[in-house]
Design an enzyme around this catalytic site. Structure first.
Site, short mmCIF file in Angstrom:
data_model
loop_
_atom_site.label_atom_id
_atom_site.label_comp_id
_atom_site.label_asym_id
_atom_site.label_seq_id
_atom_site.Cartn_x
_atom_site.Cartn_y
_atom_site.Cartn_z
N GLY A 1 0.79 -1.24 0.00
CA GLY A 1 0.00 0.00 0.00
C GLY A 1 0.82 1.28 0.00
O GLY A 1 1.64 1.51 -0.87
N GLY B 1 -1.36 -5.36 -2.14
CA GLY B 1 -2.17 -6.38 -1.48
C GLY B 1 -1.44 -7.70 -1.29
O GLY B 1 -1.61 -8.37 -0.26
C1 3PG Z 1 -2.15 -4.42 -7.56
O1 3PG Z 1 -2.03 -3.38 -8.20
O2 3PG Z 1 -2.17 -4.47 -6.31
C2 3PG Z 1 -2.19 -5.69 -8.33
O3 3PG Z 1 -1.96 -5.47 -9.67
C3 3PG Z 1 -3.48 -6.43 -8.10
O4 3PG Z 1 -4.57 -5.72 -8.59
P1 3PG Z 1 -6.04 -6.11 -8.11
O5 3PG Z 1 -6.12 -5.66 -6.67
O6 3PG Z 1 -6.98 -5.37 -9.00
O7 3PG Z 1 -6.18 -7.60 -8.20
MG MG Z 2 -4.72 -4.00 -5.13
#
Ligand code: 3PG
Ligand code: MG
Length: 398
Positions: free
Chosen positions: A355, A378
């Site tokens: 993040g 994430g």
């Molecule tokens: C991100 O940017 O965290 C990844 O590419 C995953 O994307 P998403 O949360 O849309 O699956």
């Molecule tokens: Mg994401």
């Protein structure tokens, strides 16, 4: 690393190699505004191309739910990708079927082809086996270089690995090696620094970390919730009062696991949430009724500095204060600076990610000085939660 195949285990010369990348990059005015993910992916692509493979790049972009649309087309990142790899990248209008095949057939070994957004097909996020098979039909080998999308069990991140010999790309390999050193087989003592606004989004993460690390330093809004749970009056600060029981449970788990919780000793408080707001330093229990804790104070920085002196490994997620507005970035900057300095001196392995963390550490000017800063959001958080990431699990040697 013996658990995963890497590119070293593949004979790619003359083969078509499908590379799952994460080209989900930030855009502004139709242009890529931060090329970090592309820059980190490029070495995998150029290495495979140099070794004589046809390199076919697969990725998602955004979260389209209704089929193709121009805004989420990967065509928008084609120029940035070509610039990063130093060669013109070809484009396929679809990630499966005739259009994909035509684009791949149209290039020679050593070339790189980018296929259209995998999420333009609803089957991608459903990890539909037939769809995964259609992707696999396009190539001979599969390389996953998208650690930052590895928390998704999608056709292009998980399903396709069931059909082809699979290996980790160089970026995936670097992420896995750094994360293993930081938390699976760390040099102790290990300290975690966790900040951010809310504990409600990080309960699993905190619950897992206290069982694995020797010290857990808390900052940001979530530290207020912990102090509140101990009976401290946090005034008008951000605080999830309904999470007090969960905070107490984490404190109990930490105690049982011999993990020392390091809560702020003091704060920088203000009556307004804005840059340059009038502020003062107060002890943790000295916040006025109309004041908000917006950063950790100098006594906390000194305290954390002393504690972190003893650490051999630091894992960092989240800012310690409202780092986006000055002067409430000072605590994050100072503690990140200490970690960076000790890392440069060779006494510390430091790994960060998730993040807001990358922007907070970039703002602190220490991006280059940590041992490793993950490109994942994430996925990094789920890894800190101790979860098995499907995209990583699918690469394990069978
Ligand atoms: C991100 O940017 O965290 C990844 O590419 C995953 O994307 P998403 O949360 O849309 O699956
Ligand atoms: Mg994401």
């Amino acid at each position: 690393m013996t658990e995963f195949n890497t590119i070293d285990d593949l004979d790619v010369n003359g083969k078509t190699v499908l590379v799952r990348a994460d080209l989900n990059v930030p855009m502004q005015d139709g242009k890529v505004s931060d090329t970090t993910r592309i820059d980190r992916l490029a070495p995998t692509l150029t290495e495979l191309a140099k070794k004589g493979a046809k390199v076919v790049v697969l990725s998602h972009f955004g979260r389209p739910k209704n089929g193709p649309d121009a805004k989420n087309s990967l065509r928008n990142v084609l120029d940035a990708l070509s610039a990063a790899v130093g060669q013109t990248v070809a484009f396929g209008e679809d990630c499966v079927g005739d259009k994909a095949k035509a684009a791949i057939d149209g290039v020679q070994p050593g070339a790189i082809v980018l296929l259209e957004n995998t999420r333009f097909h609803a089957e991608e996020e459903k990890n539909d086996p037939a769809f995964a098979k259609r992707i696999a039909e396009l190539g001979d080998l599969y390389v996953n270089d998208a650690f930052s999308a590895a928390h998704r069990a999608h056709a292009s991140t998980e399903g396709v690995a069931q059909h082809l010999p699979a290996a980790a790309g160089r970026l995936m390999q670097a992420e896995l090696e750094a994360l293993t050193k930081a938390l699976e087989k760390p040099e102790r003592p290990v300290a975690a620094v966790v900040g951010g606004a809310k504990i409600s989004t990080k309960l699993d993460l905190l619950g897992n970390l206290v069982k694995k690390v020797d010290m857990l330093a808390l900052g940001g809004g979530m530290a207020n919730t912990f102090l509140y749970a101990q009976g401290v009056d946090v005034g008008a600060s951000l605080c999830e009062k309904d999470m007090a029981d969960q905070a107490r449970a984490i404190m109990e788990t930490a105690k049982a696991a011999n993990c020392e919780l390091l809560l702020p000793k003091d704060f920088i408080v203000a009556k307004e949430f804005k840059a340059g707001a009038a502020h003062r330093a107060v002890p943790a229990d000295g916040i006025g009724a109309d004041e908000m804790a917006l950063d950790v104070g100098p006594a906390t920085v000194e305290f954390l500095g002393l504690k972190l002196q003893g650490a051999k490994t630091v894992v960092w997620n989240g800012p310690l204060g409202a780092f986006e507005i000055q002067p409430f970035d000072a605590g994050t900057n100072a503690v990140a600076g200490l970690v960076a300095e000790r890392t440069s001196e060779g006494g510390l392995l430091s790994v960060a990610g998730g993040g807001d963390t990358v922007s907070a550490l970039a703002h602190a000017g220490v991006e280059e000085k940590f041992t490793y800063i993950s490109a994942a959001g994430g996925a990094f958080l789920e890894w800190l939660e101790g979860k098995d990431l499907p995209g990583v699990a699918a690469l394990k040697k069978k």
